[in-house]
Structures are given as C-alpha cells and as structure tokens.
Design an enzyme around this catalytic site. Sequence first.
Site, PDB file in Angstrom:
ATOM      1  N   ASN A   1       0.875  -1.168   0.000  1.00  0.00           N
ATOM      2  CA  ASN A   1       0.000   0.000   0.000  1.00  0.00           C
ATOM      3  C   ASN A   1       0.912   1.218   0.000  1.00  0.00           C
ATOM      4  O   ASN A   1       1.501   1.552   1.025  1.00  0.00           O
ATOM      5  CB  ASN A   1      -0.909  -0.015   1.238  1.00  0.00           C
ATOM      6  CG  ASN A   1      -1.752   1.239   1.342  1.00  0.00           C
ATOM      7  OD1 ASN A   1      -1.780   2.065   0.426  1.00  0.00           O
ATOM      8  ND2 ASN A   1      -2.451   1.385   2.460  1.00  0.00           N
ATOM      9  N   TRP A   2       1.029   1.826  -1.147  1.00  0.00           N
ATOM     10  CA  TRP A   2       1.948   2.972  -1.274  1.00  0.00           C
ATOM     11  C   TRP A   2       1.436   4.204  -0.539  1.00  0.00           C
ATOM     12  O   TRP A   2       2.176   5.157  -0.349  1.00  0.00           O
ATOM     13  CB  TRP A   2       2.168   3.323  -2.747  1.00  0.00           C
ATOM     14  CG  TRP A   2       2.925   2.303  -3.550  1.00  0.00           C
ATOM     15  CD1 TRP A   2       3.416   1.095  -3.119  1.00  0.00           C
ATOM     16  CD2 TRP A   2       3.286   2.412  -4.930  1.00  0.00           C
ATOM     17  NE1 TRP A   2       4.050   0.453  -4.150  1.00  0.00           N
ATOM     18  CE2 TRP A   2       3.982   1.240  -5.273  1.00  0.00           C
ATOM     19  CE3 TRP A   2       3.079   3.395  -5.907  1.00  0.00           C
ATOM     20  CZ2 TRP A   2       4.480   1.017  -6.565  1.00  0.00           C
ATOM     21  CZ3 TRP A   2       3.564   3.175  -7.201  1.00  0.00           C
ATOM     22  CH2 TRP A   2       4.267   1.993  -7.515  1.00  0.00           C
TER      23      TRP A   2
ATOM     24  N   SER B   1       3.476  -2.200  10.362  1.00  0.00           N
ATOM     25  CA  SER B   1       4.926  -2.309  10.593  1.00  0.00           C
ATOM     26  C   SER B   1       5.485  -3.690  10.250  1.00  0.00           C
ATOM     27  O   SER B   1       6.446  -4.145  10.887  1.00  0.00           O
ATOM     28  CB  SER B   1       5.282  -1.911  12.027  1.00  0.00           C
ATOM     29  OG  SER B   1       4.927  -0.560  12.259  1.00  0.00           O
TER      30      SER B   1
ATOM     31  N   GLY C   1       2.658   2.161  10.852  1.00  0.00           N
ATOM     32  CA  GLY C   1       3.632   3.240  10.729  1.00  0.00           C
ATOM     33  C   GLY C   1       4.341   3.578  12.031  1.00  0.00           C
ATOM     34  O   GLY C   1       5.025   4.591  12.128  1.00  0.00           O
TER      35      GLY C   1
ATOM     36  N   GLY D   1       5.080   1.201   4.583  1.00  0.00           N
ATOM     37  CA  GLY D   1       6.430   1.741   4.401  1.00  0.00           C
ATOM     38  C   GLY D   1       7.391   0.820   3.666  1.00  0.00           C
ATOM     39  O   GLY D   1       8.128   1.264   2.771  1.00  0.00           O
TER      40      GLY D   1
ATOM     41  N   GLU E   1      -6.842   4.784   7.903  1.00  0.00           N
ATOM     42  CA  GLU E   1      -6.582   6.196   7.615  1.00  0.00           C
ATOM     43  C   GLU E   1      -7.798   6.834   6.943  1.00  0.00           C
ATOM     44  O   GLU E   1      -8.135   7.991   7.196  1.00  0.00           O
ATOM     45  CB  GLU E   1      -5.306   6.330   6.756  1.00  0.00           C
ATOM     46  CG  GLU E   1      -4.066   6.028   7.590  1.00  0.00           C
ATOM     47  CD  GLU E   1      -2.896   5.435   6.825  1.00  0.00           C
ATOM     48  OE1 GLU E   1      -2.863   5.516   5.581  1.00  0.00           O
ATOM     49  OE2 GLU E   1      -2.003   4.859   7.495  1.00  0.00           O
TER      50      GLU E   1
HETATM   51  P1  13P Z   1       3.103   0.262   7.607  1.00  0.00           P
HETATM   52  O1  13P Z   1       3.569  -1.048   7.015  1.00  0.00           O
HETATM   53  O2  13P Z   1       3.856   1.446   7.111  1.00  0.00           O
HETATM   54  O3  13P Z   1       2.997   0.181   9.106  1.00  0.00           O
HETATM   55  O4  13P Z   1       1.597   0.493   7.073  1.00  0.00           O
HETATM   56  C1  13P Z   1       0.701  -0.539   7.154  1.00  0.00           C
HETATM   57  C2  13P Z   1      -0.510  -0.164   6.411  1.00  0.00           C
HETATM   58  O5  13P Z   1      -1.261   0.712   6.816  1.00  0.00           O
HETATM   59  C3  13P Z   1      -0.766  -0.843   5.144  1.00  0.00           C
HETATM   60  O6  13P Z   1      -2.043  -0.566   4.664  1.00  0.00           O
END
Ligand code: 13P
Length: 251
Positions: free
Chosen positions: A9-10, A214, A174, A236, A98
């Site tokens: 997921n960019w 993460s 994140g 990420g 989000e």
């Molecule tokens: P991270 O891998 O950056 O924690 O993000 C996870 C995410 O929200 C994927 O949709």
Amino acid sequence: MRKNIVAGNWKMNMNLQEGLELAKELNEALKGKTVNCDVVIGTPFIHLATVAATVDTSRIGVAAQNCADKVSGAYTGEVSAAMVASTGAKYVILGHSERRAYYHETAETLKAKVTLALDNALTPIFCIGEVLEERESEKHFDVVKSQIEASLFDLPAEAFGKIVLAYEPVWAIGTGKTATAAQAQEMHAFIRSTVAQRYGQEVADNTSILYGGSANASNAKELFSNPDVDGGLIGGASLAVDKFMPIIEAF
Ligand code: 13P
C-alpha cells in the site's frame, strides 16, 4: 484453498515517474522467480493505468486504495469502481483505518463501496482493526467483529468469498510497533471463526486474511508462519524493492 498474498500500500507517496520506476523495478525483480504468494501493489489513482500497462499483470496485481460509494455522476473529485477497473487494476483497498479516521468513512459507505467493487469485478482488500485504546480496554475482538459484520455480512456467501480481509491494528501502523506473531494469530483465528459462524467453515477456510502494521523483512517470516496469517498489507516497506522483495520471499 486460500491464497497467500503480499500487497503493498503505497499510500500518498511517489509521483507518477517515481511510482512507475518502482513498479518497473519490482517487475524486473520478480522476472523468472518463483514466489509462493500473489503480489499486489496499491498505488494512487493517477498511477493505476500506467502501472497496469507496464508491469506483467499476471505476476503483479494492481490495486487502487479507495473507490467512490456512488456509481457515477456529479461527485466532483471522486473515482468510481468502474473507472478503477477500466485501468486494468484488479483490486481495491477499502476501509483502511486512515480513510476511516481522516475521511470519515462509515460502515455504510464502505458497504456501498464493497458492492460497487464486486459489481466491477474488483477484489476488495477490506481493512479492519482496533485502535490502541480499544485493545487496552480489551474491546479489540468486538471492534473487529462489528467492523466485519457492519460492512460485509449482508453479502451473499458467493460475494463474500471474493473478499480479502486485512487485519491492521491501528497502533501498529507506521509506528514500528508490530503485533507479535501470537497477537496476529489470535486475531486472525478469531476473524476466521467469525466468518465461519456466518458463512460456514468452507468459506472461512478459503478467505485470505492479511496482516498489516509495521510488517517488514525482519518480522514477515514469523508473522506468515502462523496458520491463519495468509500474507501482509505492507505500507512503508513496500516503497523500496529491496525492502518489499524479502517480504514476498518470506513465503
Ligand atoms: P506500515 O507497514 O507502514 O505500518 O503500514 C501498514 C498499512 O497501513 C498498510 O495498509
């Protein structure tokens, strides 16, 4: 039987040129390699058509990160599920925390988005997950169950069978604070049993449930070794091929 899937997921990263470069690099890295999972990349809307035309879509599925809850018409700034499908994308990430938190997506709008995605032959990657306070007060199972029930459980079994679930505890997104393999397995098993109660064991056994939050090259193997963790939704660590490939190869 269910598929293993590693999906990137960019989010709102990468301009068109950068995104195209990343997609090409991933395409090259996968060339001639046998991997034991489906690979998906979730790009911003504006990248979808170019990325889908550039990568080998038999190896890399392309996903949008959202779609409209309406079919078409006077909804300035929205992108419909039909438009997403017309780019060559095959998936759409829906209900990401989000979007629920910052854009006020509700169970009802998500229900409409899921239906429109399915009507347009897109596979929804439907996200669920609790915030830290809900986990600390031990409401996480109830929260996740009601997110699934409220947006998905009116679907007939055949339609539900086309959905991929992604458990993303909000406190792990994140933050560098991954759920432990045991926490992930416990929740994924709970999600599968919730699906089994509604649709029966066969549908539940065929549902891919991804973990997100993460996840990275160092913890992917342990997370994916759990019987109910069928892959990852990676933020990420999907933004660089040298970080994303080891997660794909963790299967
Ligand atoms: P991270 O891998 O950056 O924690 O993000 C996870 C995410 O929200 C994927 O949709």
